[in-house]
Design a protein around this motif. Sequence first.
Motif, short mmCIF file in Angstrom:
data_model
loop_
_atom_site.label_atom_id
_atom_site.label_comp_id
_atom_site.label_asym_id
_atom_site.label_seq_id
_atom_site.Cartn_x
_atom_site.Cartn_y
_atom_site.Cartn_z
N ASP A 55 -9.62 -30.39 -11.59
CA ASP A 55 -10.86 -30.70 -12.28
C ASP A 55 -11.33 -32.10 -11.87
N ARG A 56 -12.49 -32.19 -11.25
CA ARG A 56 -13.04 -33.46 -10.76
C ARG A 56 -13.93 -34.13 -11.80
N CYS A 57 -13.95 -33.60 -13.01
CA CYS A 57 -14.82 -34.12 -14.06
C CYS A 57 -14.63 -35.62 -14.27
N SER A 58 -15.75 -36.34 -14.29
CA SER A 58 -15.75 -37.77 -14.60
C SER A 58 -17.18 -38.17 -14.97
N ARG A 59 -17.34 -39.41 -15.36
CA ARG A 59 -18.65 -39.89 -15.80
C ARG A 59 -19.73 -39.67 -14.73
N ASP A 60 -19.39 -39.81 -13.47
CA ASP A 60 -20.40 -39.71 -12.41
C ASP A 60 -20.55 -38.31 -11.82
N THR A 61 -19.93 -37.31 -12.43
CA THR A 61 -20.07 -35.96 -11.88
C THR A 61 -20.73 -34.97 -12.83
N ILE A 62 -20.73 -35.25 -14.13
CA ILE A 62 -21.36 -34.32 -15.08
C ILE A 62 -22.87 -34.52 -15.05
N VAL B 297 -4.90 -30.43 -13.64
CA VAL B 297 -4.77 -31.67 -12.87
C VAL B 297 -6.12 -32.37 -12.82
N TYR B 298 -6.10 -33.64 -13.21
CA TYR B 298 -7.32 -34.44 -13.20
C TYR B 298 -6.95 -35.92 -13.12
N ALA B 299 -7.91 -36.72 -12.71
CA ALA B 299 -7.68 -38.16 -12.56
C ALA B 299 -7.62 -38.82 -13.93
N ASN C 42 -2.29 -40.09 -11.09
CA ASN C 42 -3.04 -41.00 -10.24
C ASN C 42 -3.45 -40.26 -8.96
N LEU C 43 -4.17 -40.90 -8.12
CA LEU C 43 -4.71 -40.30 -6.91
C LEU C 43 -3.64 -39.64 -6.05
N TRP C 44 -2.54 -40.32 -5.83
CA TRP C 44 -1.50 -39.80 -4.95
C TRP C 44 -0.76 -38.63 -5.58
N GLN C 45 -0.50 -38.71 -6.87
CA GLN C 45 0.16 -37.61 -7.56
C GLN C 45 -0.70 -36.35 -7.53
N ASP C 46 -2.00 -36.51 -7.80
CA ASP C 46 -2.90 -35.37 -7.81
C ASP C 46 -3.01 -34.74 -6.42
N PHE C 47 -3.08 -35.58 -5.39
CA PHE C 47 -3.16 -35.07 -4.03
C PHE C 47 -1.93 -34.22 -3.72
N ALA C 48 -0.76 -34.73 -4.06
CA ALA C 48 0.49 -34.00 -3.81
C ALA C 48 0.53 -32.68 -4.58
N LYS C 49 0.06 -32.68 -5.83
CA LYS C 49 0.04 -31.45 -6.62
C LYS C 49 -0.82 -30.38 -5.93
N LEU C 50 -1.95 -30.80 -5.37
CA LEU C 50 -2.85 -29.85 -4.70
C LEU C 50 -2.29 -29.37 -3.36
N VAL C 51 -1.51 -30.18 -2.72
CA VAL C 51 -0.90 -29.78 -1.44
C VAL C 51 0.25 -28.80 -1.66
N GLY D 263 -18.02 -29.58 -5.09
CA GLY D 263 -18.38 -30.84 -4.47
C GLY D 263 -17.25 -31.84 -4.32
N SER D 264 -16.02 -31.44 -4.50
CA SER D 264 -14.91 -32.37 -4.41
C SER D 264 -14.30 -32.37 -3.01
N SER D 265 -14.62 -33.40 -2.23
CA SER D 265 -14.00 -33.51 -0.90
C SER D 265 -12.51 -33.80 -1.05
N PHE D 266 -12.13 -34.48 -2.11
CA PHE D 266 -10.71 -34.74 -2.40
C PHE D 266 -9.95 -33.42 -2.50
N ALA D 267 -10.51 -32.48 -3.24
CA ALA D 267 -9.86 -31.17 -3.39
C ALA D 267 -9.86 -30.42 -2.07
#
Length: 164
Positions: free
Chosen positions: A5-12, A39-41, A75-84, A95-99
């Motif tokens: 979930d990429r939900c944050s103040r700048d995405t809703i 999983v979210y930031a 955090n960023l690194w933990q979330d990236f690893a979970k998705l991998v 719209g999540s390039s991170f995902a």
Amino acid sequence: MVVFDRCSRDTILDHDEFGQLAFSAFRCVPEAVTILYQVYAKARTTSLCDALRRAQITYLSRVRPDIVVIPSPGNLWQDFAKLVYAPYVLVIYAGSSFALWSTLANVGEVWMPPLYGGMTPDVGSNFHWINTPILYPNIGRELNLTSPGNITDSDKIIEWLSNR
């Protein structure tokens, strides 16, 4: 299964290429899955994002009462690893390039909304492009959703997502 979930103040309802997927996206969850990790930031969450996650759990308890949902902020690194490394991933935010980048390295099964402008490139047989309604800002304007921070609008957002 990991649900990203990429939900944050700048995405809703704030950026034309970011949007929350309707809760019907959860119908992609394979029958064998009984545990979902949300999983979210952790540093970017908001009260609205938290309300959306609670509404997702309520929706899932209705359509898949066998599923246990476990919040897994990181955090960023933990979330990236979970998705991998997750055997199954469902991306519920367009719209999540991170995902995108993290799931391209995943060898399990991935369900994701089309990319910017509706692109669905062939990136492997483990990728499943899902066609689920997305709450983009233009839809928010049509629904007269003015401020995602407003509790009335939060209820409207949850209602729209729950009924699609």
